[in-house]
Design a protein around this motif. Structure first.
Motif, short mmCIF file in Angstrom:
data_model
loop_
_atom_site.label_atom_id
_atom_site.label_comp_id
_atom_site.label_asym_id
_atom_site.label_seq_id
_atom_site.Cartn_x
_atom_site.Cartn_y
_atom_site.Cartn_z
N ALA A 240 -4.72 4.89 9.34
CA ALA A 240 -4.14 5.21 8.03
C ALA A 240 -3.66 6.68 8.04
O ALA A 240 -4.14 7.51 8.81
CB ALA A 240 -5.15 4.98 6.92
N GLN B 213 0.86 -1.19 0.00
CA GLN B 213 0.00 0.00 0.00
C GLN B 213 0.90 1.25 0.00
O GLN B 213 1.65 1.48 0.94
CB GLN B 213 -0.91 0.05 1.23
N PHE C 195 -6.68 -3.15 6.21
CA PHE C 195 -7.38 -1.91 6.54
C PHE C 195 -8.85 -2.19 6.83
O PHE C 195 -9.45 -3.12 6.24
CB PHE C 195 -7.27 -0.91 5.39
N LYS D 88 -5.59 0.57 10.47
CA LYS D 88 -4.57 -0.20 9.76
C LYS D 88 -3.99 -1.23 10.71
O LYS D 88 -3.67 -0.92 11.86
CB LYS D 88 -3.49 0.76 9.27
N THR E 45 -10.10 5.24 9.08
CA THR E 45 -9.52 4.03 8.47
C THR E 45 -8.48 3.49 9.43
O THR E 45 -7.49 4.18 9.75
CB THR E 45 -8.88 4.32 7.12
N ASP F 112 -7.08 4.76 -1.80
CA ASP F 112 -6.20 3.68 -1.37
C ASP F 112 -5.40 3.24 -2.59
O ASP F 112 -5.97 2.75 -3.57
CB ASP F 112 -7.02 2.51 -0.80
N PRO G 152 1.82 4.98 0.39
CA PRO G 152 1.24 6.14 1.11
C PRO G 152 0.64 7.13 0.11
O PRO G 152 1.29 7.52 -0.87
CB PRO G 152 2.44 6.74 1.84
N GLN H 153 -11.87 5.70 -1.07
CA GLN H 153 -12.28 5.35 0.28
C GLN H 153 -13.52 6.13 0.69
O GLN H 153 -13.91 7.12 0.05
CB GLN H 153 -11.13 5.66 1.25
#
Length: 849
Positions: A217, A82, A268, A256, A254, A126, A84, A120
């Motif tokens: 997140a 994932q 997530f 993580k 969100t 995402d 950033p 999202q």
């Protein structure tokens, strides 16, 4: 923001940065309360300013480079990392819209990887790196790719992050949330640290690979990290800051989860936090009087149920806490509900402003919350006036004395009037009209202040009495009127200026007249009556040479103060002032010009020839009309007195030369009369044409030199002109030396003669003999050095007595010297190279026998 206190214009005080004011909020609005003053017009106006975003920020990744280890057995299509999300402080379309992938170290590598971008619930994206093709560490163990984030602005802006991929063997199980999403409701105003929810994720791996760590997140941490927190080991989400329903009623978070193993792929989960309202807001009462000044008001004598004000009530709470009831405390008014939140205040009685001009009404609103909250607002209500009083002026007849010669718009009088009403019913309008025939528009009255001003310059001599009718009207819907008369008497002042009989005075006066000679008379009159008509004259000081004249203070007669000389100055210009006695500021100026008439008081001035420069040379072979030289003369007089005529009066008996009467040019008339080494001694007369005629004479010697060519002759120049001066100086020095020798010789001869007289017993007395010398001057011999009559040869005879026989012995002395042409001062270009100059001295000795 700042607001102009007069115009109400709202403007920015500093540059606005939407991203700083409303970070990560879709709609940026700023609420302003504008207060309107003074108190009589007090009102609060709600102003909402929407800050519109522009694309002034580029996307930005949290890191510039991300190292990433990927097991080589990662299956195709697996989201391996994932990335950033890139942050963009802009919002909406100007925020991050798309992501792109580009290979750095090999063009073929781009096919092995792809991007999966998912929107999202909280509006973020995402972004995950996917494996499109199987990896083989032995084939290639290192990849470098670039992820590019692009916003939707115009022009678009972008940012990138480098993914440095190393292919390894890694943990093959990732954490997984028990639930992929959570929904929880909480009350606002919960204290900090209060838990609201626990999330759970599981990882079947053992050891560190199976230990799960929880966090928010990056996007959630940035936007809501100040309100909520999550415990790393337990997954408990708790309240971290202020939760206010009125600010935000819904939060999208969100969570993580990642294990502690190498190359952990996080999982997530989405958490929806709903904020429930509690009764923490009291009702807000807003009053709108629908008037220009915002003040609630009702006209006196208005009917019952007349509208007074509009009231809007709001409560920021929801549910029963947002419901409310309202009431007023005065029986003079009544409250009428129009909707759940809108009311009207109406008049319940007929008001009289003379009884009371203002009332206070208290309105209270209470909500249905538990415990209930209430708000009370006092509403001032003004009773407005109606026009029921006429204006009144301070007098029925105004008498004014006003001086003539006034300036335009000069104030004559201010009419004072009052009205017992207020507002526009007490506002007065003034007007004026003339009742004197033919005198309309002579004055003006300010319709607001009643100030009467002059619109013309009044003249006492033309008319001195005026009558007017003044009218005052109020501005009520049905106006009242009042009238009064005004009598204006004009007072006389000294307003007429002296006037000269001529615009300009021009006089003539002959030069050389005695002082106090009258030049002329200036005359000015004044239309005023006595004593304002008395005119006095004077000369304006400061003009050049104005002190040459005086003017009689009473008669205007202009006289000279001294004899005038035209050659010094031919004309004078100055100004004469005519003023009233005792009123120096009332004066008229006239230009005066005095011309000085010429008289023939100057004889011509001959500049060539002169006593030291009167000889010219010429060749002997020339033609008739050949110009030998030119007589130069001037005359400072004017007109015919300065016109010169030239003539040869002596020395030209044979007519060898002629002279131009106008130019003074001497020309050869008869060239046959010219002989070498011949000197012509002529006398030239120059006279003007004045009355009486004035003249000058001059000697001019023309020396014929055969050694000169025609071009070497002196034409219009004397021997002293140019470099000839150097030669002549040398000649004169030599000449004086010769004279000295000759005088010395004469003295020796005379001494020898006395010796001989004694020897021969002659009794000749020297004193007696001196009486018979020419001109009786024994110094006659010395005249040879300065006599201009004979520069070349001169003969003198000495009579040594009158007793006995006279015997004349002539003795001649001749001295010759030469000037070499090579001398640097020699001006002539023609031959000969050597000039011989001879001086012959002859005297006669007479012996007494």
């Amino acid at each position: 923001f700042v607001i102009d206190r007069k115009s109400g214009v709202i403007s920015t005080k500093t540059a606005l940065d939407r991203e700083a004011l409303c970070p990560y909020i879709e709609t940026c609005e700023i609420d302003l309360d504008v207060k309107i003053l003074p108190v009589d017009y007090f009102q609060i106006v709600k102003v909402v300013v929407y800050i519109v975003d522009i694309n002034d920020n580029a996307p930005r990744f949290p890191q510039d480079r991300i190292p990433l280890d990927i097991p080589e057995n990662t299956p195709q299509g697996t989201p391996i990392y994932q990335i950033p999300a890139a942050e963009d402080e802009d919002s909406g379309i100007n925020g991050v819209q798309t992501y792109r992938l580009r290979s750095i170290n090999s063009d073929s590598n781009i096919d092995k990887f792809g991007l999966r971008v998912t929107d999202q619930l909280d509006g973020s994206k995402d972004v995950r790196l996917e494996l499109n093709e199987a990896l083989d560490r032995e084939d290639e163990s290192h990849y470098v790719i670039e992820v590019i984030a692009v916003d939707g602005g115009s022009p678009e802006k972008s940012a990138s992050v480098i993914i440095d991929i190393t292919v390894t063997d890694y943990n093959d199980n990732n954490p997984k949330f028990v639930n992929s999403s959570y929904d929880v409701s909480i009350y606002e105003n919960l204290p900090a640290g209060h838990p609201i929810l626990s999330v759970e994720a599981r990882d079947p791996d053992l050891g560190l690979n199976g230990q799960v760590l929880y966090s928010f997140a990056a996007h959630t941490e940035k936007e809501h990290g100040d309100v909520f927190g999550i415990r790393n080991e337990t997954g408990e989400i708790y309240v971290k800051g202020e939760v206010d329903y009125e600010k935000a009623s819904l939060y999208r978070l969100t969570a993580k989860a990642s294990d502690r193993g190498p190359n952990s792929l996080p999982a997530f989960a989405k958490i929806l936090v709903r904020v429930l309202d509690v009764n923490d807001e009291a009702p807000v009462i807003l009053v709108n009087a629908l008037t220009d000044n915002g003040q609630a008001q009702v006209a006196e004598h208005s009917q019952v149920n007349t509208f007074v004000a509009y009231v809007s009530v709001t409560d920021g709470d929801s549910g029963p806490s947002g419901d409310f009831d309202c009431a007023i405390d005065s029986s003079l008014f009544k409250l009428e509900e129009r909707s759940e939140s809108d009311y009207k205040i109406l008049a319940a009685v007929e008001f009289d402003r003379e009884v009371s001009a203002e009332y206070q009404v208290a309105m209270s609103c209470t909500d249905h919350g538990s415990p209930p909250m209430s708000t009370t607002r006092r509403i001032p209500v003004q009773i407005t006036d109606i026009n029921d009083n006429p204006p009144k002026m301070s007098a029925n007849n105004f008498v004014v004395a006003f001086k003539e010669n006034n300036s335009l718009n000069a104030v004559i009088i201010q009419i004072n009037a009052t009205d017992a009403d207020e507002g526009k019913n007490a506002a007065l309008k003034f007007s004026i009209e003339s009742t004197t025939e033919g005198s309309s528009d002579t004055v003006h009255i300010n319709p607001v202040t009643g100030v009467v001003t002059a619109q013309v310059v009044f003249d006492y001599e033309k008319e001195n009495l005026f009558r007017y009718l003044i009218t005052v009207t109020d501005l009520g819907e049905i106006p009242f009127i009042a009238t009064a008369s005004m009598t204006l008497t004009v007072q006389d002042i000294n307003d007429e200026w002296p006037r000269f009989s001529q615009m300009v005075y021009s006089f003539e006066v002959p030069e050389n007249q005695d002082p106090n000679t009258q030049v002329g008379v200036v005359n000015a009159t004044d239309d005023d009556s006595y004593p304002y008509d008395q005119v006095r004259y004077s000369i304006v000081p400061g003009a050049a040479y104005a002190d040459r004249f005086e003017v009689d203070t009473f008669t205007g007669a202009l006289i000279t103060t001294r004899a005038l000389d035209r050659e010094e100055r031919s004309s004078y210009q100055f100004q004469i002032v005519a003023s009233n006695s005792g009123f120096s500021h009332i004066q008229t100026v006239v230009n005066v010009s005095v011309s000085v008439k010429d008289e023939n008081d100057h004889a011509p001035v001959i500049t060539f020839p002169t006593p030291l420069n009167h000889t010219v040379q010429m060749p002997h072979k020339v033609w008739s009309g050949y110009q030998v030289t030119r007589i130069l003369a001037t005359d400072p007089d004017d007109g015919p007195n300065s016109v010169l005529t030239y003539t040869i009066s002596n020395g030209n008996d044979l007519g060898t030369f002629r002279i131009d009467k106008k130019t003074g040019a001497i020309e050869v008339n008869d060239p046959d009369e010219l002989r070498d080494h011949q000197t012509f001694k002529m006398v030239v007369v120059v006279h003007d044409n004045g009355d009486p005629v004035r003249s000058r004479i001059a000697d001019i010697n023309v020396y014929v030199n055969k050694t000169l060519g025609a071009l070497g002759a002196s034409v219009g120049n004397g021997i002293l002109e140019g470099n000839n001066l150097i030669i002549l100086v040398g000649v004169i020095c030599g000449f004086f030396f010769i004279i000295f020798v000759i005088i010395t010789a004469v003295m020796c001869v005379r001494a020898h003669r006395r010796h001989l007289a004694k020897k021969h017993k002659y009794n000749c007395r020297l004193q007696e003999s001196n009486k018979h010398l020419p001109n009786g001057d024994p110094k006659r011999f010395s005249d040879l050095s300065t006599n201009s009559e004979s520069p070349m040869h001169q003969e003198y005879a000495v009579d040594n007595g009158h007793l006995g026989r006279k015997t004349k012995d002539k003795v001649k002395k001749e001295v010759t010297f030469s000037l070499d042409k090579d001398d640097p001062g020699w001006p002539m270009q023609a031959e000969p190279k050597v000039i011989e100059v001879s001086f012959l001295f002859t005297y006669t000795r007479t012996l007494c026998t």
